[in-house]
Design a protein around this motif. Structure first.
Motif, PDB file in Angstrom:
ATOM      1  N   LYS A 370       0.800  -1.225   0.000  1.00 51.41           N
ATOM      2  CA  LYS A 370       0.000   0.000   0.000  1.00 51.41           C
ATOM      3  C   LYS A 370       0.834   1.278   0.000  1.00 51.41           C
ATOM      4  O   LYS A 370       0.404   2.300  -0.556  1.00 51.41           O
ATOM      5  CB  LYS A 370      -0.951   0.003   1.197  1.00 51.41           C
ATOM      6  N   VAL A 371       1.990   1.234   0.635  1.00 50.91           N
ATOM      7  CA  VAL A 371       2.785   2.456   0.764  1.00 50.91           C
ATOM      8  C   VAL A 371       3.887   2.526  -0.293  1.00 50.91           C
ATOM      9  O   VAL A 371       4.156   3.598  -0.835  1.00 50.91           O
ATOM     10  CB  VAL A 371       3.397   2.560   2.180  1.00 50.91           C
ATOM     11  N   ILE A 372       4.516   1.399  -0.597  1.00 44.13           N
ATOM     12  CA  ILE A 372       5.646   1.413  -1.538  1.00 44.13           C
ATOM     13  C   ILE A 372       5.191   1.119  -2.962  1.00 44.13           C
ATOM     14  O   ILE A 372       5.356   1.950  -3.864  1.00 44.13           O
ATOM     15  CB  ILE A 372       6.730   0.413  -1.100  1.00 44.13           C
ATOM     16  N   LEU A 373       4.602  -0.038  -3.179  1.00 42.36           N
ATOM     17  CA  LEU A 373       4.272  -0.453  -4.543  1.00 42.36           C
ATOM     18  C   LEU A 373       3.086   0.301  -5.127  1.00 42.36           C
ATOM     19  O   LEU A 373       2.820   0.203  -6.331  1.00 42.36           O
ATOM     20  CB  LEU A 373       4.007  -1.962  -4.575  1.00 42.36           C
ATOM     21  N   SER A 374       2.367   1.044  -4.304  1.00 39.16           N
ATOM     22  CA  SER A 374       1.261   1.871  -4.794  1.00 39.16           C
ATOM     23  C   SER A 374       1.642   3.342  -4.885  1.00 39.16           C
ATOM     24  O   SER A 374       0.790   4.182  -5.177  1.00 39.16           O
ATOM     25  CB  SER A 374       0.031   1.712  -3.880  1.00 39.16           C
ATOM     26  N   ASN A 375       2.912   3.661  -4.624  1.00 41.82           N
ATOM     27  CA  ASN A 375       3.382   5.050  -4.628  1.00 41.82           C
ATOM     28  C   ASN A 375       4.059   5.346  -5.967  1.00 41.82           C
ATOM     29  O   ASN A 375       5.181   4.915  -6.221  1.00 41.82           O
ATOM     30  CB  ASN A 375       4.362   5.267  -3.465  1.00 41.82           C
ATOM     31  N   ASP A 376       3.357   6.076  -6.829  1.00 36.46           N
ATOM     32  CA  ASP A 376       3.889   6.354  -8.164  1.00 36.46           C
ATOM     33  C   ASP A 376       5.208   7.110  -8.107  1.00 36.46           C
ATOM     34  O   ASP A 376       6.099   6.883  -8.937  1.00 36.46           O
ATOM     35  CB  ASP A 376       2.869   7.165  -8.972  1.00 36.46           C
ATOM     36  N   ALA A 377       5.346   8.005  -7.127  1.00 32.23           N
ATOM     37  CA  ALA A 377       6.576   8.796  -7.036  1.00 32.23           C
ATOM     38  C   ALA A 377       7.780   7.896  -6.782  1.00 32.23           C
ATOM     39  O   ALA A 377       8.850   8.083  -7.365  1.00 32.23           O
ATOM     40  CB  ALA A 377       6.449   9.836  -5.922  1.00 32.23           C
ATOM     41  N   ILE A 378       7.609   6.893  -5.904  1.00 31.47           N
ATOM     42  CA  ILE A 378       8.707   5.961  -5.630  1.00 31.47           C
ATOM     43  C   ILE A 378       8.989   5.098  -6.853  1.00 31.47           C
ATOM     44  O   ILE A 378      10.133   4.892  -7.245  1.00 31.47           O
ATOM     45  CB  ILE A 378       8.381   5.080  -4.414  1.00 31.47           C
ATOM     46  N   LEU A 379       7.929   4.607  -7.483  1.00 33.98           N
ATOM     47  CA  LEU A 379       8.099   3.716  -8.627  1.00 33.98           C
ATOM     48  C   LEU A 379       8.776   4.429  -9.800  1.00 33.98           C
ATOM     49  O   LEU A 379       9.503   3.810 -10.577  1.00 33.98           O
ATOM     50  CB  LEU A 379       6.745   3.160  -9.061  1.00 33.98           C
ATOM     51  N   LYS A 380       8.522   5.726  -9.920  1.00 32.35           N
ATOM     52  CA  LYS A 380       9.102   6.497 -11.021  1.00 32.35           C
ATOM     53  C   LYS A 380      10.496   7.040 -10.698  1.00 32.35           C
ATOM     54  O   LYS A 380      11.133   7.648 -11.547  1.00 32.35           O
ATOM     55  CB  LYS A 380       8.184   7.659 -11.385  1.00 32.35           C
ATOM     56  N   SER A 381      10.954   6.820  -9.470  1.00 33.83           N
ATOM     57  CA  SER A 381      12.237   7.397  -9.065  1.00 33.83           C
ATOM     58  C   SER A 381      13.432   6.635  -9.640  1.00 33.83           C
ATOM     59  O   SER A 381      14.567   7.083  -9.535  1.00 33.83           O
ATOM     60  CB  SER A 381      12.350   7.412  -7.536  1.00 33.83           C
ATOM     61  N   GLY A 382      13.155   5.492 -10.229  1.00 32.74           N
ATOM     62  CA  GLY A 382      14.237   4.705 -10.814  1.00 32.74           C
ATOM     63  C   GLY A 382      14.871   3.724  -9.852  1.00 32.74           C
ATOM     64  O   GLY A 382      15.811   3.016 -10.208  1.00 32.74           O
ATOM     65  N   SER A 383      14.378   3.652  -8.610  1.00 29.31           N
ATOM     66  CA  SER A 383      14.937   2.725  -7.621  1.00 29.31           C
ATOM     67  C   SER A 383      14.635   1.288  -8.011  1.00 29.31           C
ATOM     68  O   SER A 383      13.540   0.967  -8.479  1.00 29.31           O
ATOM     69  CB  SER A 383      14.347   3.019  -6.241  1.00 29.31           C
ATOM     70  N   SER A 384      15.611   0.418  -7.823  1.00 28.00           N
ATOM     71  CA  SER A 384      15.405  -0.994  -8.114  1.00 28.00           C
ATOM     72  C   SER A 384      14.577  -1.629  -7.006  1.00 28.00           C
ATOM     73  O   SER A 384      14.835  -1.421  -5.817  1.00 28.00           O
ATOM     74  CB  SER A 384      16.752  -1.705  -8.240  1.00 28.00           C
ATOM     75  N   LEU A 385      13.594  -2.419  -7.407  1.00 30.39           N
ATOM     76  CA  LEU A 385      12.648  -2.981  -6.434  1.00 30.39           C
ATOM     77  C   LEU A 385      12.952  -4.434  -6.093  1.00 30.39           C
ATOM     78  O   LEU A 385      12.146  -5.088  -5.431  1.00 30.39           O
ATOM     79  CB  LEU A 385      11.216  -2.877  -6.987  1.00 30.39           C
TER      80      LEU A 385
END
Length: 676
Positions: A370-385
């Motif tokens: 809910k907090v990480i994988l649903s956060n578009d800003a984090i997903l678009k930051s280029g961080s490897s998941l």
């Protein structure tokens, strides 16, 4: 006659709509079973042995085998396999969020199982389908428990002797209210297979949304698509059709329902076609924008160097807090880091890791989804998941949800295919789902990627365990413990060695061997890796105390629980179990101290006041009749009753509360209390 000596009753584990449920050990078979004492109103109909044999002849992978029926002291008992794992209620209560893909698979398994029950001659109606009666086994499959024996007694329909709010069909509720006022059982109203279909719809609604459906005054449930969750439109339609208040508007059979579940993808093709068209349009637009984006992209990624350094310092402090178990200060650094740079992954990862380390696996799963994988800003930051998916897989694995664990490990592999540890845990998860071919394939890839030979041995031990070769697996895990310097792997190997012993011998001799192994692990492993060891050790000591009535085992179990507390890893259950041990040892002062501390730490909970009430009964029973003072008992009982009744859905079927009421009435009858 009493319960046969071949059954050693361990204790009550619940009560369903058709009877009380006990866990027992079948000495001749050498395994745990479930004894279900059938309700009186159902027992009165059990006059045909052929009907009993219908249940004994059931053979289905998603049903516990009915082993026997017997009569004892005027009661009728059914004996079934004991099913390991956790119920969906356990997972929902812990905040677990399930992926739709997995829920659809389980829905098909349940529908197929209902179809099997309904096809029997005569048909068997479950009549109490709900999350608490659906187990998720260690293999990742479902198993339906507590189905209603009365369902075999009237042709194609079932007698109604109870229901569970939120899951029961309207006609089932109406039938029970009628039957409670009708003394002539031949006039009782019944239900048919369509009531099970309604209950399945209600259960799927709860699993997908996290809350039970609430019908309005006309029996209609709000459309699941209006709850805000992401759900396939066809799957949503199937659930809502199951929940039609008019049984004639529902699916008329489990086979019809199963057919629609199997064809969700086919029926959803028009949505896929639309998505494909939208994707093509996006590609065209993106191509036109590449040139202009190249001119401005550098401006979006400039960061203040001092800001970055402060952020990284906060993240390092988070990691240090996790290592030392200082979770109070952890929250301070987490808030500082996320306030400073809210769209960077590192601090959020540490938060999810902290929840995992505190064994709050459901919370860790919920936070990641809910907090990480649903956060578009984090997903678009280029961080490897990859690390996020690996941690998510670990949390699912700890909750024995191996299918979701395997899926997460696979996602981590797709992002970083050269990490052999990902293949190791993916192989283990696949072994637990029963997919040995995929497990062996993943293990071979791990070898090719240079996985340490000891890790490979460990995975082979897990595969052997899941193939039922407990002796061979036990030897492998013992060898891993001797060879590895990896504390995490040693911890897992110690726990698995004990699970192998459970598979070979679950009696006293097996428990003695487990204690030797766990005590060795307790001494050798550092604090951050010993919590799982300590929990198993405390449980094993406690079980031995119950099996042998030797107080010294209770004393050892109490010491282990105290160690868990001293390490800052104690929970409500830790404290409650410790209080039970003190009562078993008649150390009432220590028990009272623990219970009062629980009120301070966790606030009002009916179980705490219930335990205090039982404590007062034990203390007063040591005094002469004339010297007994049940004032505190009355205070604690009334408070427990108030809290218990304020949450009837969460606290259903607690027989200890019924026994407490009997004790209260006895105290009043003996003149020790005045009724209030």
């Amino acid at each position: 006659m009493p319960i046969p000596h071949t059954y050693r009753v361990i204790g009550k584990i619940g009560a369903g709509n058709s009877g009380e449920i006990y866990k027992a050990y079948q000495i001749n078979l050498g395994k745990y079973v479930v004894l279900k004492k059938i309700k009186t109103e159902i027992k009165d109909f059990l006059n045909n042995r052929a009907e009993v044999d219908v249940l004994k002849n059931l053979r289905h992978s998603c049903l516990p085998q009915v082993l026997d029926f017997f009569e004892a002291d005027g009661d009728v008992y059914t004996v079934m396999d004991f099913i390991p794992g956790n119920s969906f209620k356990d997972y929902l209560d812990s905040g677990t969020v399930f992926e739709e893909k997995s829920v659809i698979i389980w829905a098909k398994q349940i529908a197929a199982t209902l179809g099997y029950l309904h096809s029997q001659k005569p048909p068997i109606i479950h009549s109490d389908l709900k999350p608490g009666n659906i187990m998720l086994t260690p293999e990742g499959n479902i198993c339906l428990i507590d189905f209603n024996i009365s369902a075999t007694l009237d042709g194609d329909t079932a007698w109604v002797t109870g229901y569970t709010n939120g899951y029961a069909a309207p006609e089932q509720i109406e039938a029970l209210h009628y039957n409670q006022n009708e003394l002539d059982h031949s006039l009782w109203k019944t239900i048919d297979a369509r009531a099970d279909i309604y209950s399945l719809g209600a259960t799927l609604y709860h699993i997908m949304t996290g809350r039970k459906p609430k019908p309005d005054e006309n029996g209609n449930v709000s459309d699941i698509r209006l709850t805000g969750i992401k759900i396939n439109d066809i799957f949503a339609h199937i659930i809502m059709k199951c929940l039609e208040p008019d049984p004639n508007r529902r699916y008329q059979s489990a086979e019809e329902l199963l057919n629609d579940l199997k064809n969700i993808q086919t029926k959803d093709k028009r949505y896929k076609d639309l998505c494909a068209k939208q994707h093509m349009a996006y590609v065209l637009v993106a191509g036109l924008m590449i040139g202009s984006a190249a001119l401005t992209i550098s401006g979006y990624f400039k960061r203040d160097v001092g800001k970055q350094k402060n952020y990284e310092s906060y993240v390092r402090q988070e990691a240090q807090c996790i290592s030392s178990g200082d979770y109070q200060n952890f929250e301070t650094y987490y808030e500082k880091a996320t306030d400073l740079i809210p769209d960077r992954l590192d601090a959020y990862y540490q938060k999810a890791l902290a929840l995992n380390k505190q064994q709050q696996y459901g919370d860790s799963i919920d936070f990641i989804n809910k907090v990480i994988l649903s956060n578009d800003a984090i997903l678009k930051s280029g961080s490897s998941l990859n690390d996020i998916y690996y941690l998510l897989g670990n949390s699912y694995e700890r909750m024995e949800n191996y299918e979701n664990a395997a899926e997460c490990y696979k996602k981590a592999i797709d992002i970083k295919p050269d990490n052999s540890a990902y293949y190791r845990d993916y192989a283990i998860a696949m072994a637990y789902t029963g997919n040995m071919e995929e497990a062996e394939k993943a293990l071979e890839t791990a070898r090719e990627n240079g996985l340490d030979s000891i890790d490979i041995d460990y995975v082979e031990g897990e595969i052997s365990y899941n193939n039922g070769d407990y002796s061979g697996a036990k030897d492998i895990f013992a060898d891993c413990i001797q060879k590895t310097d990896d504390d995490y792997l040693r911890m897992r190997a110690y726990i698995m060695e004990c699970k192998c012993i459970d598979g070979q011998d679950d009696g006293v001799s097996g428990s003695d061997e487990k204690i030797q192994i766990l005590e060795k692990a307790r001494k050798e492993l550092p604090k951050e890796y010993n919590i799982g060891i300590l929990e198993q050790l405390a449980q094993t000591y406690s079980d031995l105390g119950n099996d042998t009535s030797d107080m010294s085992y209770y004393q050892e179990a109490a010491k282990v629980f105290e160690q868990i507390q001293s390490q800052g890893m104690g929970t409500y259950d830790t404290d409650y179990n410790l209080s039970v041990l003190y009562q078993n040892m008649q150390q009432y002062d220590q028990e009272e101290t623990v219970l009062n501390q629980m009120l301070e730490k966790y606030g009002d909970n009916y179980k705490t006041y219930k335990a205090l009430a039982y404590l007062e009964v034990a203390k007063q029973s040591q005094a002469d009749n004339e010297g007994r003072d049940y004032t505190k008992f009355q205070e604690y009982y009334l408070k427990a009753k108030e809290l218990y009744q304020s949450q009837p859905d969460n606290n259903a079927n607690d027989m200890e509360m019924d026994n407490l009421q009997d004790l209260y009435e006895q105290a009043v009858a003996n003149g020790w209390l005045s009724a209030s």
